[in-house]
Design an enzyme around this catalytic site. Structure first.
Site, mmCIF file in Angstrom:
data_model
loop_
_atom_site.group_PDB
_atom_site.id
_atom_site.type_symbol
_atom_site.label_atom_id
_atom_site.label_comp_id
_atom_site.label_asym_id
_atom_site.label_seq_id
_atom_site.Cartn_x
_atom_site.Cartn_y
_atom_site.Cartn_z
ATOM 1 N N ASN A 24 23.678 21.978 4.498
ATOM 2 C CA ASN A 24 24.211 21.539 3.195
ATOM 3 C C ASN A 24 25.421 22.371 2.786
ATOM 4 O O ASN A 24 25.277 23.378 2.085
ATOM 5 C CB ASN A 24 23.133 21.614 2.123
ATOM 6 C CG ASN A 24 22.123 20.495 2.274
ATOM 7 O OD1 ASN A 24 21.480 20.377 3.314
ATOM 8 N ND2 ASN A 24 22.001 19.652 1.284
ATOM 9 N N ASP B 75 44.714 10.876 8.431
ATOM 10 C CA ASP B 75 43.843 10.533 7.303
ATOM 11 C C ASP B 75 44.425 9.291 6.642
ATOM 12 O O ASP B 75 45.629 9.215 6.423
ATOM 13 C CB ASP B 75 43.827 11.697 6.316
ATOM 14 C CG ASP B 75 42.832 11.501 5.174
ATOM 15 O OD1 ASP B 75 42.026 12.410 4.953
ATOM 16 O OD2 ASP B 75 42.874 10.464 4.513
ATOM 17 N N ASN B 76 43.556 8.325 6.307
ATOM 18 C CA ASN B 76 44.093 7.091 5.702
ATOM 19 C C ASN B 76 44.143 7.156 4.173
ATOM 20 O O ASN B 76 44.429 6.153 3.519
ATOM 21 C CB ASN B 76 43.300 5.871 6.173
ATOM 22 C CG ASN B 76 41.850 5.946 5.741
ATOM 23 O OD1 ASN B 76 41.462 6.810 4.950
ATOM 24 N ND2 ASN B 76 41.037 5.047 6.255
ATOM 25 N N SER C 253 41.962 7.090 2.035
ATOM 26 C CA SER C 253 41.052 6.205 1.293
ATOM 27 C C SER C 253 40.196 6.991 0.310
ATOM 28 O O SER C 253 39.605 6.421 -0.597
ATOM 29 C CB SER C 253 40.160 5.435 2.264
ATOM 30 O OG SER C 253 39.449 6.337 3.069
ATOM 31 N N TYR D 105 23.564 6.057 8.791
ATOM 32 C CA TYR D 105 24.333 7.299 8.872
ATOM 33 C C TYR D 105 23.807 8.156 10.029
ATOM 34 O O TYR D 105 24.559 8.629 10.884
ATOM 35 C CB TYR D 105 24.228 8.048 7.542
ATOM 36 C CG TYR D 105 24.794 9.440 7.570
ATOM 37 C CD1 TYR D 105 26.160 9.647 7.765
ATOM 38 C CD2 TYR D 105 23.974 10.556 7.418
ATOM 39 C CE1 TYR D 105 26.685 10.929 7.811
ATOM 40 C CE2 TYR D 105 24.492 11.832 7.455
ATOM 41 C CZ TYR D 105 25.839 12.019 7.654
ATOM 42 O OH TYR D 105 26.350 13.286 7.700
ATOM 43 N N LYS E 73 29.605 9.901 4.682
ATOM 44 C CA LYS E 73 28.486 10.833 4.804
ATOM 45 C C LYS E 73 27.302 10.640 3.860
ATOM 46 O O LYS E 73 26.465 11.530 3.733
ATOM 47 C CB LYS E 73 29.014 12.259 4.630
ATOM 48 C CG LYS E 73 29.481 12.581 3.221
ATOM 49 C CD LYS E 73 29.869 14.045 3.126
ATOM 50 C CE LYS E 73 30.390 14.396 1.764
ATOM 51 N NZ LYS E 73 29.376 14.573 0.748
ATOM 52 N N SER F 188 25.357 16.434 11.948
ATOM 53 C CA SER F 188 24.636 16.672 10.701
ATOM 54 C C SER F 188 23.187 17.023 10.963
ATOM 55 O O SER F 188 22.580 16.559 11.935
ATOM 56 C CB SER F 188 24.706 15.402 9.861
ATOM 57 O OG SER F 188 23.785 15.460 8.814
ATOM 58 N N LYS G 65 25.618 9.332 13.704
ATOM 59 C CA LYS G 65 25.723 10.728 14.167
ATOM 60 C C LYS G 65 24.996 10.915 15.503
ATOM 61 O O LYS G 65 25.494 11.564 16.418
ATOM 62 C CB LYS G 65 25.143 11.693 13.122
ATOM 63 C CG LYS G 65 25.972 11.806 11.851
ATOM 64 C CD LYS G 65 27.277 12.534 12.091
ATOM 65 C CE LYS G 65 28.115 12.627 10.843
ATOM 66 N NZ LYS G 65 29.451 13.149 11.037
HETATM 67 N N1 UFG Z 1 19.071 16.399 -5.531
HETATM 68 C C1 UFG Z 1 18.555 16.237 -6.804
HETATM 69 N N2 UFG Z 1 19.349 15.626 -7.739
HETATM 70 C C2 UFG Z 1 20.624 15.182 -7.461
HETATM 71 C C3 UFG Z 1 21.140 15.352 -6.153
HETATM 72 C C4 UFG Z 1 20.333 15.962 -5.207
HETATM 73 O O1 UFG Z 1 17.413 16.619 -7.085
HETATM 74 O O2 UFG Z 1 21.288 14.635 -8.373
HETATM 75 C C5 UFG Z 1 18.264 17.088 -4.511
HETATM 76 C C6 UFG Z 1 17.970 16.215 -3.287
HETATM 77 O O3 UFG Z 1 16.726 15.550 -3.436
HETATM 78 C C7 UFG Z 1 17.944 17.260 -2.167
HETATM 79 C C8 UFG Z 1 18.865 18.371 -2.646
HETATM 80 O O4 UFG Z 1 19.049 18.159 -4.034
HETATM 81 O O5 UFG Z 1 16.674 17.819 -2.055
HETATM 82 C C9 UFG Z 1 20.213 18.308 -1.976
HETATM 83 O O6 UFG Z 1 20.668 16.965 -2.052
HETATM 84 P P1 UFG Z 1 22.125 16.568 -1.552
HETATM 85 O O7 UFG Z 1 22.279 15.114 -1.870
HETATM 86 O O8 UFG Z 1 23.136 17.504 -2.125
HETATM 87 O O9 UFG Z 1 22.080 16.821 0.003
HETATM 88 P P2 UFG Z 1 21.092 16.204 1.098
HETATM 89 O O10 UFG Z 1 20.257 17.334 1.596
HETATM 90 O O11 UFG Z 1 20.375 15.015 0.640
HETATM 91 O O12 UFG Z 1 22.161 15.664 2.180
HETATM 92 C C10 UFG Z 1 23.016 16.550 2.858
HETATM 93 C C11 UFG Z 1 24.344 15.848 3.203
HETATM 94 C C12 UFG Z 1 24.104 14.726 4.175
HETATM 95 C C13 UFG Z 1 23.339 15.240 5.363
HETATM 96 C C14 UFG Z 1 22.071 15.924 4.921
HETATM 97 C C15 UFG Z 1 21.364 16.517 6.082
HETATM 98 O O13 UFG Z 1 24.942 15.344 2.025
HETATM 99 O O14 UFG Z 1 25.352 14.220 4.608
HETATM 100 O O15 UFG Z 1 22.392 16.971 4.021
HETATM 101 O O16 UFG Z 1 20.176 17.124 5.676
HETATM 102 F F1 UFG Z 1 23.020 14.232 6.195
#
Ligand code: UFG
Length: 338
Positions: free
Chosen positions: A179, A32-33, A35, A150, A85, A125, A154
């Site tokens: 998720n 792990d770097n 970062s 992204y 991610k 993912s 993948k």
């Molecule tokens: N959401 C909100 N408000 C926020 C954040 C998220 O309403 O502040 C909603 C998003 O629209 C989504 C849900 O909550 O419907 C979950 O959002 P996340 O950002 O937590 O997760 P995502 O489903 O967008 O993304 C996740 C991973 C990604 C992956 C993806 C695959 O973070 O790396 O699932 O479906 F690619």
């Protein structure tokens, strides 16, 4: 017990795996770097397990360094996270994703091949599933029509690993995460970004502690039970068990045979954004304010899968509910704010 290499670089992810693997008696090597992390996590791992993993503060760009790791350790299996991610970030800085996720993964695969270490569990993912499919997704749904860097990284890594299975006898377990929500029952490690959280639960938690004013709900006119997005949230401890099942699967597979197997993981419970907020209100006994704001362009209204393949072949089933993960996260926060 065999030696497992964990690559990189979001510490809150590999730290959980390191704890579990050390507890099970594996020797753990981490690259792990730093970062996105700092060395204090090693002390926390030590505090939980009374063991210290071997740690290399490098990344995967330098093949000579990778060779050194393979020479110094008898690595049998690799858990490759390759996990820059965030979809939005990948659109802003695509070359960073191509380099970190893709190019450096290829370095790793080349050195694995050179040292005849061919067992790999890759963290892919749910993002690879095309929106033309209606959930629940199954592993055989096509994934080629990528729409952001992204997803492209993948998708390409999955296909490179498939080639390496076919032509270089790699044994590949390709796990499609949906998720994950993070919290360890020791309450010592969890996802706690220093910057504005990108994912829903860390954001909601920062509202619960009044560090942020309210939750921005990304729109509410979708074809779902309460008009907000639905997702399958998975407790990190379930995700870790899934990896352990994958290690066992590779270990027990016929030694001479290569394979490339894809698995989805789900809890069979889709949860909406408003439900996440409601459960957090119950758990924290606080009123979590929220407002409806415009949608993110890449979001899908629903994202969940059919996990039967993992249940049948890996003999794995999710044990924790979303509420358990939210409770664990909240206990962590209370524990750490004392
Ligand atoms: N959401 C909100 N408000 C926020 C954040 C998220 O309403 O502040 C909603 C998003 O629209 C989504 C849900 O909550 O419907 C979950 O959002 P996340 O950002 O937590 O997760 P995502 O489903 O967008 O993304 C996740 C991973 C990604 C992956 C993806 C695959 O973070 O790396 O699932 O479906 F690619």
């Amino acid at each position: 017990m065999q030696t497992i290499l964990l690559t990189w670089w979001t510490w809150y992810i590999w730290s959980h795996w390191a704890v579990k693997l050390l507890e099970l008696g594996y020797d753990v090597v981490i690259i792990d770097n730093l970062s996105n992390s700092d060395k204090s996590i090693l002390e926390k791992i030590q505090k939980i397990t009374w063991k210290t993993p071997k740690f290399y503060e490098w990344d995967l760009r330098d093949k000579n360094i990778l060779e050194k790791i393979f020479k110094e350790n008898n690595i049998k299996t690799i858990l490759h996270f390759a996990w820059a991610k965030a979809v939005w970030e990948s659109c802003e800085i695509p070359f960073y994703y191509y380099e970190n996720n893709l190019a450096w993964s290829i370095n790793l695969f080349e050195i694995m091949n050179k040292y005849n270490c061919k067992n790999i569990i890759f963290s892919s993912s749910a993002t690879v599933y095309d929106s033309i499919w209606n959930p629940p997704y199954i592993e055989t749904d096509l994934t080629w029509n990528t729409t952001n860097p992204y997803w492209t990284t993948k998708f390409l890594i999955e296909n490179i690993l498939k080639d390496l299975a076919t032509f270089k006898s790699f044994k590949v377990v390709n796990l499609r995460y949906f998720n994950p929500i993070w919290a360890h029952f020791s309450w010592l490690i969890w996802e706690n970004p220093n910057w504005l959280p990108n994912n829903l639960l860390p954001y909601v938690m920062k509202v619960a502690t009044w560090e942020l004013k309210n939750v921005k709900v990304f729109w509410n006119d979708y074809n779902t039970k309460d008009w907000t997005w639905e997702r399958d949230y998975i407790h990190i401890l379930d995700l870790i068990d899934w990896h352990i099942a994958s290690i066992n699967f590779i270990e027990n597979f016929d030694n001479n045979k290569w394979f490339f197997e894809v698995f989805n993981l789900w809890t069979w419970t889709a949860t909406s954004v408003l439900e996440i907020i409601k459960i957090t209100c119950e758990v924290t006994e606080k009123n979590i304010p929220f407002e409806i704001v415009p949608r993110r362009p890449w979001d899908l209204d629903k994202s969940f899968c059919n996990p039967e393949k993992a249940e049948n072949i890996l003999n794995w089933k999710a044990k924790y509910l979303v509420k358990d993960a939210i409770k664990d996260s909240w206990y962590f926060i209370k524990n750490n704010s004392k």
